[in-house]
Structures are given as C-alpha cells and as structure tokens.
Write a protein that holds these residues in place. Structure first.
Motif, short mmCIF file in Angstrom:
data_model
loop_
_atom_site.label_atom_id
_atom_site.label_comp_id
_atom_site.label_asym_id
_atom_site.label_seq_id
_atom_site.Cartn_x
_atom_site.Cartn_y
_atom_site.Cartn_z
N UNK A 203 0.84 -1.20 0.00
CA UNK A 203 0.00 0.00 0.00
C UNK A 203 0.87 1.25 0.00
N UNK A 204 1.90 1.28 0.83
CA UNK A 204 2.79 2.44 0.85
C UNK A 204 3.48 2.63 -0.49
N UNK A 205 3.96 1.54 -1.08
CA UNK A 205 4.64 1.63 -2.39
C UNK A 205 3.69 2.11 -3.48
N UNK A 206 2.41 1.80 -3.33
CA UNK A 206 1.42 2.20 -4.32
C UNK A 206 0.89 3.62 -4.06
N UNK A 207 1.39 4.26 -3.00
CA UNK A 207 0.96 5.61 -2.69
C UNK A 207 -0.32 5.69 -1.87
N UNK A 208 -0.78 4.55 -1.35
CA UNK A 208 -1.99 4.52 -0.52
C UNK A 208 -1.57 4.56 0.95
N UNK A 209 -1.09 5.74 1.37
CA UNK A 209 -0.54 5.88 2.72
C UNK A 209 -1.55 5.60 3.82
N UNK A 210 -2.79 6.01 3.63
CA UNK A 210 -3.80 5.79 4.67
C UNK A 210 -4.00 4.30 4.92
N UNK A 211 -4.05 3.52 3.86
CA UNK A 211 -4.22 2.06 3.99
C UNK A 211 -3.01 1.43 4.67
N UNK A 212 -1.82 1.84 4.24
CA UNK A 212 -0.60 1.30 4.84
C UNK A 212 -0.47 1.68 6.30
N UNK A 213 -0.81 2.93 6.62
CA UNK A 213 -0.71 3.39 8.00
C UNK A 213 -1.72 2.68 8.88
N UNK A 214 -2.90 2.45 8.38
CA UNK A 214 -3.92 1.75 9.15
C UNK A 214 -3.45 0.35 9.54
N UNK A 215 -2.90 -0.37 8.58
CA UNK A 215 -2.41 -1.73 8.87
C UNK A 215 -1.23 -1.69 9.84
N UNK A 216 -0.35 -0.72 9.66
CA UNK A 216 0.82 -0.61 10.53
C UNK A 216 0.42 -0.30 11.96
#
Length: 110
Positions: free
Chosen positions: A17-30
């Motif tokens: 998600x972070x690599x794809x530019x979907x920071x909100x999704x990546x941050x949520x999982x993290x």
C-alpha cells in the motif's frame, strides 16, 4: 490461516500500500499491528515501511511521527551510523523539519 500468518500478510500488504501511494491504507495496517499484533514491527521494519511510502511518491509524515513518538528515530539513526543500513536523504530531511528542541533530543540520543 493462523493469526500470525494473517498479521504477517497484513504487514506485507502495508508495504504494498505504501509503495502504491496509498498511505492511509498502509498506515492503518501498521498502526493495527503496533497496537494489537503478534507481528510487531521493530524500528528497522518501520523505517522500511516509511521508505516504501517515499518510493510510493509521498513519504508518510504520520508514520514518521509515529516512529518519533515510539522513540525509534534515534535508534534508526544509530543503526545507520553504525553502518547496519543506509537511510534515505528524505529521512534526514524529515528529522531536519522537526522543531529545534525535538531535533536536539533526537540527535542527543544518537
């Protein structure tokens, strides 16, 4: 699938998600993994997630501040200083954007 595998999969999806530019999704999982997970990312793994967000086009300020709040930024800089791995100039720039008191505390801890 076991809980461990599900959470490891979530960790890998956060990278994607972070690599794809979907920071909100990546941050949520993290943040879920940090708060509730069996798989809890350490400083280097969080840095690598942040690095993925930079490669995704926009470094996650929220993830950087989370690492700062958890006291992981000095640890990352110490490991980089020791030659364990290299940090991106964007990471050093993010440290440089902190207020002077916070910068001092981070650099003193290194």
């Amino acid at each position: 699938m076991t809980k461990f595998l599900e959470q490891f999969d979530m960790f890998m999806r956060a990278h994607e998600a972070f690599r794809a530019g979907r920071n909100a999704e990546g941050l949520s999982a993290t943040l879920f993994l940090l708060g509730n997970g069996i798989v809890r990312p350490n400083a280097r793994e969080l840095y690598e997630l942040w690095e993925s967000s930079v490669y995704g086009g926009c470094g996650s300020e929220e993830l950087f501040l989370t690492m700062l709040d958890l006291g992981m930024v000095p640890q990352i800089l110490r490991e980089a200083k020791a030659g364990s791995f290299y940090v991106l100039t964007e990471f050093v720039d993010a440290v440089g954007r902190l207020d002077k008191d916070t910068q001092y505390e981070v650099l003193k801890a290194v």
